[in-house]
Scaffold this motif. Structure first.
Motif, PDB file in Angstrom:
ATOM      1  N   VAL A 196       0.947  -1.223  -0.361  1.00 49.07           N
ATOM      2  CA  VAL A 196      -0.555   0.091  -0.068  1.00 49.07           C
ATOM      3  C   VAL A 196       0.385   1.523   0.180  1.00 49.07           C
ATOM      4  N   VAL A 197       1.916   1.373   0.678  1.00 48.57           N
ATOM      5  CA  VAL A 197       2.720   2.951   0.800  1.00 48.57           C
ATOM      6  C   VAL A 197       3.659   2.725  -0.848  1.00 48.57           C
ATOM      7  N   PHE A 198       3.788   1.557  -1.254  1.00 49.65           N
ATOM      8  CA  PHE A 198       4.536   1.465  -2.920  1.00 49.65           C
ATOM      9  C   PHE A 198       3.594   2.613  -3.860  1.00 49.65           C
ATOM     10  N   ALA A 199       2.698   1.640  -3.285  1.00 53.40           N
ATOM     11  CA  ALA A 199       1.610   2.188  -4.049  1.00 53.40           C
ATOM     12  C   ALA A 199       0.826   3.282  -4.154  1.00 53.40           C
ATOM     13  N   ALA A 200       1.222   4.127  -2.446  1.00 48.88           N
ATOM     14  CA  ALA A 200       1.175   5.732  -2.254  1.00 48.88           C
ATOM     15  C   ALA A 200       2.032   6.525  -3.362  1.00 48.88           C
ATOM     16  N   SER A 201       3.565   6.018  -3.010  1.00 44.76           N
ATOM     17  CA  SER A 201       3.717   6.741  -4.602  1.00 44.76           C
ATOM     18  C   SER A 201       3.570   6.800  -5.266  1.00 44.76           C
ATOM     19  N   PHE A 202       3.428   5.699  -6.217  1.00 41.38           N
ATOM     20  CA  PHE A 202       2.396   6.260  -7.812  1.00 41.38           C
ATOM     21  C   PHE A 202       1.669   6.993  -7.619  1.00 41.38           C
ATOM     22  N   ILE A 203       1.022   6.835  -6.340  1.00 42.89           N
ATOM     23  CA  ILE A 203       0.133   8.192  -6.571  1.00 42.89           C
ATOM     24  C   ILE A 203       0.483   9.679  -6.120  1.00 42.89           C
ATOM     25  N   LEU A 204       1.248   9.358  -5.449  1.00 44.58           N
ATOM     26  CA  LEU A 204       1.664  11.119  -4.870  1.00 44.58           C
ATOM     27  C   LEU A 204       2.685  11.311  -7.009  1.00 44.58           C
ATOM     28  N   MET A 205       2.730  10.520  -7.303  1.00 38.76           N
ATOM     29  CA  MET A 205       3.696  10.913  -9.264  1.00 38.76           C
ATOM     30  C   MET A 205       2.486  11.083  -9.835  1.00 38.76           C
ATOM     31  N   THR A 206       0.846  10.496  -9.830  1.00 35.12           N
ATOM     32  CA  THR A 206      -0.251  10.961 -10.173  1.00 35.12           C
ATOM     33  C   THR A 206      -0.631  12.055 -10.639  1.00 35.12           C
ATOM     34  N   VAL A 207      -0.035  12.667  -8.759  1.00 27.54           N
ATOM     35  CA  VAL A 207      -0.583  14.100  -8.504  1.00 27.54           C
ATOM     36  C   VAL A 207       0.594  15.098  -8.734  1.00 27.54           C
ATOM     37  N   ALA A 208       1.817  14.782  -9.216  1.00 28.41           N
ATOM     38  CA  ALA A 208       2.545  15.754  -9.352  1.00 28.41           C
ATOM     39  C   ALA A 208       2.680  15.785 -10.482  1.00 28.41           C
ATOM     40  N   PHE A 209       2.890  14.425 -11.425  1.00 24.57           N
ATOM     41  CA  PHE A 209       3.269  14.902 -13.007  1.00 24.57           C
ATOM     42  C   PHE A 209       2.426  14.085 -13.774  1.00 24.57           C
ATOM     43  N   GLY A 210       1.005  14.040 -13.225  1.00 26.10           N
ATOM     44  CA  GLY A 210       0.103  13.358 -14.853  1.00 26.10           C
ATOM     45  C   GLY A 210      -0.001  11.791 -14.405  1.00 26.10           C
ATOM     46  N   LEU A 211      -0.844  11.577 -15.375  1.00 27.57           N
ATOM     47  CA  LEU A 211      -1.481   9.650 -14.842  1.00 27.57           C
ATOM     48  C   LEU A 211      -0.105   9.815 -16.221  1.00 27.57           C
ATOM     49  N   THR A 212       0.089  10.231 -17.716  1.00 25.56           N
ATOM     50  CA  THR A 212       0.635   9.809 -18.783  1.00 25.56           C
ATOM     51  C   THR A 212       1.735   9.383 -18.157  1.00 25.56           C
ATOM     52  N   SER A 213       2.710   9.975 -16.865  1.00 27.75           N
ATOM     53  CA  SER A 213       4.092   9.666 -16.537  1.00 27.75           C
ATOM     54  C   SER A 213       3.811   8.598 -16.012  1.00 27.75           C
ATOM     55  N   VAL A 214       2.706   8.479 -15.411  1.00 28.89           N
ATOM     56  CA  VAL A 214       3.000   6.801 -13.960  1.00 28.89           C
ATOM     57  C   VAL A 214       2.628   5.879 -15.019  1.00 28.89           C
ATOM     58  N   ARG A 215       2.129   6.359 -16.608  1.00 30.63           N
ATOM     59  CA  ARG A 215       1.704   5.331 -17.523  1.00 30.63           C
ATOM     60  C   ARG A 215       2.300   4.643 -17.693  1.00 30.63           C
ATOM     61  N   LYS A 216       3.803   5.479 -18.271  1.00 29.43           N
ATOM     62  CA  LYS A 216       4.954   5.275 -18.879  1.00 29.43           C
ATOM     63  C   LYS A 216       5.930   4.924 -18.022  1.00 29.43           C
ATOM     64  N   ARG A 217       5.397   4.308 -17.195  1.00 30.39           N
ATOM     65  CA  ARG A 217       6.732   3.956 -15.908  1.00 30.39           C
ATOM     66  C   ARG A 217       6.030   2.715 -16.007  1.00 30.39           C
ATOM     67  N   LEU A 218       4.632   2.790 -15.680  1.00 28.23           N
ATOM     68  CA  LEU A 218       4.018   0.941 -15.539  1.00 28.23           C
ATOM     69  C   LEU A 218       2.552   0.911 -15.907  1.00 28.23           C
ATOM     70  N   SER A 219       2.210   0.368 -17.072  1.00 27.50           N
ATOM     71  CA  SER A 219       1.525   0.793 -18.239  1.00 27.50           C
ATOM     72  C   SER A 219       0.733  -1.220 -17.621  1.00 27.50           C
ATOM     73  N   ASN A 220      -0.794  -0.787 -18.236  1.00 28.56           N
ATOM     74  CA  ASN A 220      -1.475  -2.360 -18.025  1.00 28.56           C
ATOM     75  C   ASN A 220      -1.039  -3.668 -18.380  1.00 28.56           C
ATOM     76  N   LYS A 221      -0.064  -3.751 -18.906  1.00 28.83           N
ATOM     77  CA  LYS A 221       0.766  -4.310 -19.036  1.00 28.83           C
ATOM     78  C   LYS A 221       1.589  -5.403 -18.112  1.00 28.83           C
ATOM     79  N   TRP A 222       2.299  -4.371 -17.076  1.00 30.02           N
ATOM     80  CA  TRP A 222       2.767  -4.669 -17.092  1.00 30.02           C
ATOM     81  C   TRP A 222       2.095  -4.445 -15.382  1.00 30.02           C
ATOM     82  N   ILE A 223       1.119  -4.308 -14.906  1.00 31.22           N
ATOM     83  CA  ILE A 223       0.679  -4.988 -13.547  1.00 31.22           C
ATOM     84  C   ILE A 223      -0.118  -5.608 -13.652  1.00 31.22           C
ATOM     85  N   VAL A 224      -0.495  -6.142 -15.145  1.00 35.93           N
ATOM     86  CA  VAL A 224      -1.158  -7.215 -14.961  1.00 35.93           C
ATOM     87  C   VAL A 224       0.042  -8.092 -14.918  1.00 35.93           C
TER      88      VAL A 224
END
Lengths: 143, 81
Positions: A41-69
């Motif tokens: 959960v804490v690791f996911a919170a870091s990605f949420i912080l990245m979503t807030v700061a840099f937008g969703l596309t930068s998180v998607r670039k690092r962790l796409s749907n394929k890699w989430i699966v």
């Protein structure tokens, strides 16, 4: 908000520390407070912080749907695999002591416990990030 | 342990819970719920349940708040009834 310098700078400094703390919580879970779920959960919170700061596309670039699966399946495979391995060795589900006794490697019990925690952490991180990214997605942005 | 601390925490928790269901603005309700979660974390820590307190802080005050805010951003902010 995409242009806010304070949020971007603080996030760029804070995100690595949050991720290292998450790894500490996962690995230290057997001894003290924490564990796979909390660390994930804490690791996911870091990605949420990245979503807030840099937008969703930068998180998607690092962790796409394929890699989430891939990550969510990998984590649950580690967890269930070690559990079934204990079952095959003649113990109960997730009874690590059986493998340690048969293979004769000292402290294998602790390593297997940590491996199970890491598996849980990977799955929780992937699923939490997936939920938040899909909620924050305005449609058409997902890849 | 210290009954004054427990009393104060429980009092603020009940106030936060009542405020979270009575306030009209859904964003305010979400923030009050996060404060409720924070008080719950302190209460778990006082009761020596550090593991539960950690989970409450990470999930209750962190993930749930973001999830509710994302849900409010996709829908309407104020309730109509």
């Amino acid at each position: 908000m995409r242009e806010n310098v304070v949020i971007r700078t603080v996030s760029r400094i804070a995100v690595p520390f949050i991720q290292v703390f998450a790894l500490y919580v996962i690995v230290h879970g057997a001894l003290g407070a924490g564990g796979g779920f909390q660390g994930g959960v804490v690791f996911a919170a870091s990605f949420i912080l990245m979503t807030v700061a840099f937008g969703l596309t930068s998180v998607r670039k690092r962790l796409s749907n394929k890699w989430i699966v891939v990550y969510s399946v990998l984590g649950i495979t580690i967890y269930a695999g070690i559990g079934l391995l204990c079952l095959l060795m003649g113990g109960n589900y997730l009874e690590y002591g059986v493998i340690e006794t048969i293979l004769g490697i000292p402290h294998l019990h602790g390593y297997l416990l940590d491996a199970v925690e890491i598996g849980i952490g990977i799955t929780v991180m992937a699923v939490m990030t997936s939920i938040i990214c899909d909620m924050a997605d305005k449609g058409g942005e997902s890849s | 342990m210290i009954w004054e601390l427990d009393f104060a925490l429980l009092l603020f928790m009940i106030l936060c819970a009542i405020a979270a269901i009575t306030v009209r603005d859904l964003l305010h309700a979400t923030i009050v719920l996060a404060a409720y979660s924070l008080l719950m974390t302190v209460l778990w820590s006082v009761m020596n349940a550090v593991d539960v307190a950690f989970t409450e802080a990470a999930v209750g005050a962190g993930i749930t708040t973001v999830l509710f805010i994302a849900a409010i951003a996709r829908t309407r902010r104020s309730s109509s009834d």
